[in-house]
Design a protein around this motif. Structure first.
Motif: not given
Ligand SMILES: Nc1ncnc2c1ncn2[C@@H]1O[C@H](COP(=O)(O)OP(=O)(O)OP(=O)(O)O)[C@@H](O)[C@H]1O
Ligand SMILES: [Mg+2]
Lengths: 343, 253
Positions: A66-71, A249-257
């Motif tokens: 998910f983060a790959f696409g976001a970044y 940012g990390p918390s919006a895309t990468l976090s375990f939440d």
């Protein structure tokens, strides 16, 4: 497979209609953003279901893809390359990278044992989190990246002078329908995929991998392709998220939440159905948006009672989510969809 | 003539126990070989070594003269080694039709189709339906496997191997646990395969009347070792088989 229960069909139809007309039914910036988020999470949860529900593999790296696409989208935009071409290139690069990394993890680890795959995804996802916070020059570190969107997606942009049914014909509206249409297309694509011969083999692998091999299916190939497709779709969802937030940012895309949310969506909705996770996504996003503030209200109004406020403090959100999760797994192991399944 | 299937000194040890002990056998096209022996003799393990679920500790397996000892299970299946399992081994949450179609699809090499619905390949579905009617399972086509009786699950197990249309058929006690009135149908199916001149059948079977009816050769395993090999009549009558079965199972038939 089996035909859908009328109640389930009604739920799905309502969800579809609500999302199709969200800007008109629920006008307001916040509710349209919520609808966008639902669309994005439907894609994300459904793509995770291809892994978990259809193929029977547990990955913890889905937020990483998910983060790959976001970044992928955020990096060019934040560096001043603001245009549709940047968004397209960013999404494609992100999705391709996600597919590659996912396939590599699958090839390296699925050969051994499924549990090994889960552990490696966990390790890789943690590594990605560290990298995202450390590689400040590229990712903006903890702060993440903020950026502007192409003119056509900005709130100030008007594609019609007059409002449509009282809704401003602005860049936000374009953004919402862009997201909704891409989400719909991806969802239909995934439905196609799971009903295809390939999809049937995935289900066979989930049901009895040993027998699938005995029939001549190279299960490792199938699982690798499934992981790659699932990761690429998650990356596209990430690109849409970046456009929605205008921030990554990390918390919006990468976090375990985020990972817990995805798991919750898939399990609440019902694994192995795609429509289940779609319903789950809608529920969890709505709960986040409306239940948490609701808890805050309850907390404020009960401020002088003794234990109660502590229990409904917004920070206890996860406690309640966890409780719900356990209850659902216990009483409805097949989720909403399973509860309405016709035999 | 090169045998279709051959094992040479095939051996597997589990810890200290030798489950299959240096078994060398050749199987020719058009033959049906019954593999008999008491419980735990290593019959199923022998088939597992041939179809690739287990790797031997020593020895080799050859298919049409080609050494396949190190080959993975799926590749062996694609080369024509078909297997029906002793313990029913199906896709429980899928329908009967889907189970068989998966076999038909594997046979057709059509598993990597991504963008059409599986049930629009009517050719595959029709073939699957044919196998279901051969095994009298048509009425159950749209039931999930979990809803089937044990006997029907055994029939489905056989249907899936038939649907693979292999060259070598390996049946592992195909009629065990079936009700008496279902057995003749399955035996007729095996007899039809056995009658064809280019198919090779390996049949693990305890019932001696079945062995005499279907097999033109009987091999006996005992504690993993090959102890007898010959015409059904003589092997069944031989002292070693009487001894191997005596007290363990009545020689019924
Ligand atoms: N994977 C395994 N690990 C350890 N031991 C095994 C394994 N598979 C089989 N065995 C042992 O090998 C021996 C042979 O077992 P096998 O299942 O081949 O017997 P069989 O002749 O098929 O018996 P039956 O008539 O009961 O089916 C048994 O003692 C069994 O316990
Ligand atoms: Mg056995």
């Amino acid at each position: 497979m089996t035909r859908q229960h009328p109640v389930l069909r009604l739920l799905l139809l309502s969800l579809f209609l609500a999302l199709a007309f969200a800007p008109f039914l629920f006008p307001g910036t916040k509710s349209v953003a919520t609808a966008s988020r639902i669309c994005i999470f439907i894609v994300l949860a459904a793509s995770y279901d291809i892994m978990l529900g259809y193929t029977g593999i547990v990955s913890f790296a889905h937020t990483m893809f998910f983060a790959f696409g976001a970044y992928g989208v955020a990096i060019p935009l934040s560096r001043g390359w603001i245009g549709w071409d940047a968004i397209l290139v960013g999404t494609i690069v992100g999705a391709a990278l996600a597919a590659l990394v996912s396939a590599a993890i699958a090839l390296l680890s699925l050969r051994v044992q499924k549990i090994f795959f889960s552990m490696i995804t966990l390790a890789v996802a943690s590594l990605a989190q560290i990298l995202a916070t450390q590689l400040r020059d590229i990712t903006g570190g903890e702060d993440g990246l903020t950026f502007s969107l192409p003119a056509e997606l900005q709130p100030s942009f008007r594609f019609l002078a007059d409002p449509i049914f009282g809704v401003r014909a602005d860049g936000r509206l374009i953004g919402y329908y862009l997201t909704a249409l891409i989400a719909l297309a991806l969802f239909l694509l995934m439905q196609r995929l799971v009903a295809s011969p390939f999809g049937t083999v995935l289900q066979a692998i989930r049901e009895n991998e040993f027998r699938a091999e005995a029939l001549g299916y190279r299960t490792i190939v199938y699982r690798t392709i499934a992981s790659a497709i699932s990761a690429a779709i998650a990356a596209v969802a990430g690109g849409l998220m970046a456009l929605l937030l205008r921030y990554v940012g990390p918390s919006a895309t990468l976090s375990f939440d985020v990972m817990t949310d995805i798991l919750l969506m898939v399990v609440i909705g019902g694994m192995g159905s795609l429509t289940g996770p779609a319903l789950g996504a809608a529920l969890v996003v709505l709960a986040h948006y409306y239940l948490q503030p609701f808890m805050q209200m309850g907390f404020d109004s009960l401020a002088d009672v003794r234990i109660l406020p502590a229990l409904i403090h917004p920070d206890r959100w996860l406690l309640w989510v966890g409780t719900l999760f356990v209850l659902i797994v216990h009483f409805f192991p097949a989720g909403i969809v399973g509860a309405f399944r016709k035999h | 003539m090169t045998p279709v299937l051959e094992t040479r000194y095939l051996t597997i040890r589990f810890g200290g126990q030798v489950a299959v002990d240096s078994v060398s056998l050749a199987f020719h096209a058009g033959t049906t070989t019954a593999i008999v022996g008491p419980n735990g003799a290593g019959k199923t393990t022998f088939l597992n070594l041939i179809s690739g679920q287990l790797r031997p500790s020593a020895g080799d397996v050859f298919l049409r003269g080609k050494r396949i000892t190190a080959m993975a299970t799926p590749a062996r299946a694609r080369l024509g080694l078909g297997r029906a399992f002793q313990l029913t081994n199906l896709f429980p949450d899928l329908t009967v039709l889907e189970n068989v179609r998966l076999a038909v699809q594997a046979r057709a090499g059509a598993g990597l189709g991504f963008f059409h619905a599986a049930d629009t390949r009517t050719d595959l579905t029709e073939r699957a339906q044919t196998w279901l009617s051969e095994t009298r399972l048509s009425a159950r086509a749209h039931n999930r496997v979990t809803a089937l009786s044990h006997g029907d699950q055994r029939k489905l197990e056989v249907a899936m191997m038939l649907a693979l249309e292999p060259e070598v058929f390996m049946f592992d006690e195909p009629t065990a646990g079936m009700s008496v009135d279902e057995v003749p149908m399955v035996l007729d199916l095996i007899a039809a395969i056995a009658a064809s001149r280019d198919k090779t059948v390996l049949l693990i079977e305890h019932k001696m009347d079945v062995v005499r009816r279907l097999a033109d050769r009987v091999v006996v395993l005992h504690q993993g070792a090959l102890v007898a090999d010959g015409e059904p009549a003589e092997v069944v009558a031989s002292a070693i088989v009487q001894e191997a079965y005596l007290g363990i199972r009545p020689a019924n038939g």
